[in-house]
Design a protein around this motif. Structure first.
Motif, short mmCIF file in Angstrom:
data_model
loop_
_atom_site.label_atom_id
_atom_site.label_comp_id
_atom_site.label_asym_id
_atom_site.label_seq_id
_atom_site.Cartn_x
_atom_site.Cartn_y
_atom_site.Cartn_z
N THR A 52 1.36 7.33 8.77
CA THR A 52 1.36 7.31 7.31
C THR A 52 0.02 7.76 6.75
O THR A 52 -1.01 7.66 7.42
CB THR A 52 1.66 5.89 6.79
OG1 THR A 52 1.69 5.90 5.36
CG2 THR A 52 0.59 4.89 7.23
N ASP A 53 0.08 8.26 5.51
CA ASP A 53 -1.15 8.55 4.78
C ASP A 53 -1.27 7.62 3.56
O ASP A 53 -1.95 7.94 2.60
CB ASP A 53 -1.18 10.01 4.34
CG ASP A 53 -0.05 10.36 3.37
OD1 ASP A 53 0.87 9.52 3.19
OD2 ASP A 53 -0.08 11.46 2.79
N ASP A 54 -0.58 6.48 3.62
CA ASP A 54 -0.60 5.52 2.50
C ASP A 54 -2.00 4.96 2.26
O ASP A 54 -2.34 4.59 1.14
CB ASP A 54 0.36 4.36 2.77
CG ASP A 54 1.82 4.77 2.63
OD1 ASP A 54 2.07 5.80 1.98
OD2 ASP A 54 2.69 4.07 3.18
N LEU A 69 0.87 -1.17 0.00
CA LEU A 69 0.00 0.00 0.00
C LEU A 69 0.91 1.22 0.00
O LEU A 69 1.27 1.73 1.05
CB LEU A 69 -0.91 0.01 1.23
CG LEU A 69 -1.65 -1.30 1.58
CD1 LEU A 69 -2.40 -1.15 2.88
CD2 LEU A 69 -2.59 -1.70 0.45
N ASN A 70 1.33 1.65 -1.18
CA ASN A 70 2.33 2.70 -1.31
C ASN A 70 3.60 2.29 -0.56
O ASN A 70 4.22 1.31 -0.92
CB ASN A 70 1.76 4.05 -0.84
CG ASN A 70 0.68 4.56 -1.77
OD1 ASN A 70 0.85 4.57 -2.99
ND2 ASN A 70 -0.45 4.98 -1.23
N ASP A 71 3.96 3.01 0.52
CA ASP A 71 5.20 2.68 1.25
C ASP A 71 4.95 1.76 2.45
O ASP A 71 5.86 1.49 3.22
CB ASP A 71 5.87 3.97 1.74
CG ASP A 71 6.39 4.81 0.58
OD1 ASP A 71 6.83 4.24 -0.42
OD2 ASP A 71 6.32 6.05 0.68
N HIS A 129 5.70 -3.19 7.54
CA HIS A 129 6.76 -2.21 7.38
C HIS A 129 6.12 -0.90 6.92
O HIS A 129 5.52 -0.84 5.85
CB HIS A 129 7.80 -2.69 6.37
CG HIS A 129 8.54 -3.92 6.82
ND1 HIS A 129 9.73 -3.86 7.49
CD2 HIS A 129 8.22 -5.24 6.71
CE1 HIS A 129 10.14 -5.08 7.76
NE2 HIS A 129 9.24 -5.94 7.31
N CYS A 130 6.25 0.10 7.75
CA CYS A 130 5.60 1.38 7.48
C CYS A 130 6.66 2.48 7.45
O CYS A 130 7.32 2.74 8.47
CB CYS A 130 4.55 1.65 8.56
SG CYS A 130 3.61 3.15 8.30
N ASN A 131 6.84 3.10 6.31
CA ASN A 131 7.87 4.13 6.13
C ASN A 131 9.24 3.65 6.56
O ASN A 131 10.02 4.37 7.20
CB ASN A 131 7.49 5.40 6.92
CG ASN A 131 6.29 6.10 6.32
OD1 ASN A 131 6.09 6.07 5.11
ND2 ASN A 131 5.47 6.72 7.15
N PRO A 187 -8.78 -3.72 -1.61
CA PRO A 187 -9.01 -2.29 -1.46
C PRO A 187 -10.33 -1.85 -2.08
O PRO A 187 -10.73 -2.35 -3.14
CB PRO A 187 -7.83 -1.67 -2.22
CG PRO A 187 -6.77 -2.73 -2.20
CD PRO A 187 -7.52 -4.03 -2.29
N ASP A 188 -11.04 -0.99 -1.39
CA ASP A 188 -12.31 -0.41 -1.82
C ASP A 188 -13.49 -1.36 -1.70
O ASP A 188 -14.63 -0.98 -1.96
CB ASP A 188 -12.25 0.13 -3.27
CG ASP A 188 -11.25 1.25 -3.42
OD1 ASP A 188 -11.16 2.08 -2.50
OD2 ASP A 188 -10.55 1.29 -4.44
#
Length: 225
Positions: free
Chosen positions: A205-207, A129-131, A142-144, A165-166
């Protein structure tokens, strides 16, 4: 085990597909029309749908459009129509593939496997999910660039939502998927765990974010960057 929805008003087609899919290790759910299929989707987790275009109550095009609106899994439209205009309609409402009757069951299996590869849903151990990376094998997040260890149920809940997702999951559905049918608590358990997940990730995070769908349940939305 991957769950396959067959939506077709022809019982002979359903029987053929059921036999073929079960023989290849899939769990099959059946619906005789689009409306029945739509109701089944609210109760069962589905990984791919095989949908006949010409069905009573709700046709395959309408069902495909509904799936695209609320869920995120591949759809194969199955139809006797082989006209280019009909295929155009199918793809315009969001089908991933189009198979014309009569068909070879083996070809259907090939197409399904190709779609699963495209959706990266077969035995996928890492969700990105992004980063933010969710490792379902090691139960690590693992977040950022930093390792975050979650309590087991929080991790399973996050991984379930992140896998689709969604897609909107009802509280009852999440209870069944994460806590199991023998769970004696109520669906407020889901609310508590969602609150904890939000508290853990909102400042980190805003991922992604987990949205509440009023009167229904929750869904995870990935931030577009």
């Amino acid at each position: 085990m991957l769950h396959i929805l067959i939506a077709d008003d022809d019982p002979h087609i359903r029987e053929l597909l059921r036999h073929t899919l079960q023989a290849n290790g899939y769990l099959v759910f059946e619906a005789a029309d689009g409306k029945e299929a739509s109701e089944l989707l609210t109760k069962q987790q589905i990984h791919l749908a095989i949908v006949d275009v010409m069905m009573p109550n709700m046709d395959g095009l309408q069902l495909c459009e509904e799936i695209r609106k609320y869920y995120d899994f591949p759809v194969i439209l199955l139809t006797a129509k082989d006209q280019l205009a009909d295929k155009e309609k199918g793809f315009s409402v969001g089908t991933d593939d189009y198979l014309t009757k009569p068909f070879e069951p083996q070809e259907l299996l090939f197409r399904m496997k190709a779609l699963f590869r495209r959706y990266q849903m077969v035995n996928s151990e890492k969700l990105t999910l992004n980063d933010t990376i969710i490792d379902r094998k090691s139960y690590e997040v693992h977040c950022n660039g930093k390792l975050l260890m979650l309590p087991m149920k929080e991790f399973e809940l996050l991984a379930q939502l992140a896998s689709y997702p969604d897609r909107i999951f009802s509280r009852e559905e999440l209870i069944q998927l994460i806590w199991g049918p023998d769970f004696n608590g109520d669906d407020r358990t889901v609310d508590v765990h969602i609150k904890r997940l939000r508290e853990r990730f909102t400042k980190r995070t805003d991922d992604f974010h987990i949205s509440t769908v009023r009167g229904v349940g929750y869904k995870l939305e990935v931030t577009k960057k």
